[in-house]
Design an enzyme around this catalytic site. Sequence first.
Site, PDB file in Angstrom:
ATOM      1  N   CYS A  12       0.669  -1.944   0.339  1.00 46.92           N
ATOM      2  CA  CYS A  12      -0.179  -0.206  -0.184  1.00 46.92           C
ATOM      3  C   CYS A  12       0.957   1.200   0.291  1.00 46.92           C
ATOM      4  O   CYS A  12       1.507   1.236   1.069  1.00 46.92           O
ATOM      5  CB  CYS A  12      -0.992   0.153   0.998  1.00 46.92           C
ATOM      6  SG  CYS A  12      -1.878   1.637   1.436  1.00 46.92           S
ATOM      7  N   CYS A  15      -0.252   4.280   2.425  1.00 45.92           N
ATOM      8  CA  CYS A  15       0.065   3.923   3.636  1.00 45.92           C
ATOM      9  C   CYS A  15       1.090   4.435   4.375  1.00 45.92           C
ATOM     10  O   CYS A  15       1.850   4.944   5.336  1.00 45.92           O
ATOM     11  CB  CYS A  15       0.103   1.840   4.140  1.00 45.92           C
ATOM     12  SG  CYS A  15      -1.397   1.757   3.278  1.00 45.92           S
TER      13      CYS A  15
END
Length: 82
Positions: A12, A15
């Site tokens: 991700c 993230c």
Amino acid sequence: MVEILLFSARWCAPCKIVKQYLRERGIDFKEVDVEKNGELAKKYFVQSLPTIVVLENEVPIASIVGSDLSRLESVLREIHGC
């Protein structure tokens, strides 16, 4: 006591942006890999990444979905009373 959980995954990219943002500001947080901790993600109804859940005395008081850093900054100000 306030605790910040960052739900993320290795793959991700947003993230990583949120994680860097928190680290640069010296914010204590616990990173939760949803691929390894699926039950905890379910407990807090995590459906998208990144998701930040703010707990106070183990009770969720805020949730931020996505990498909206201005929203994150606003919530952090509320938590820390700034």
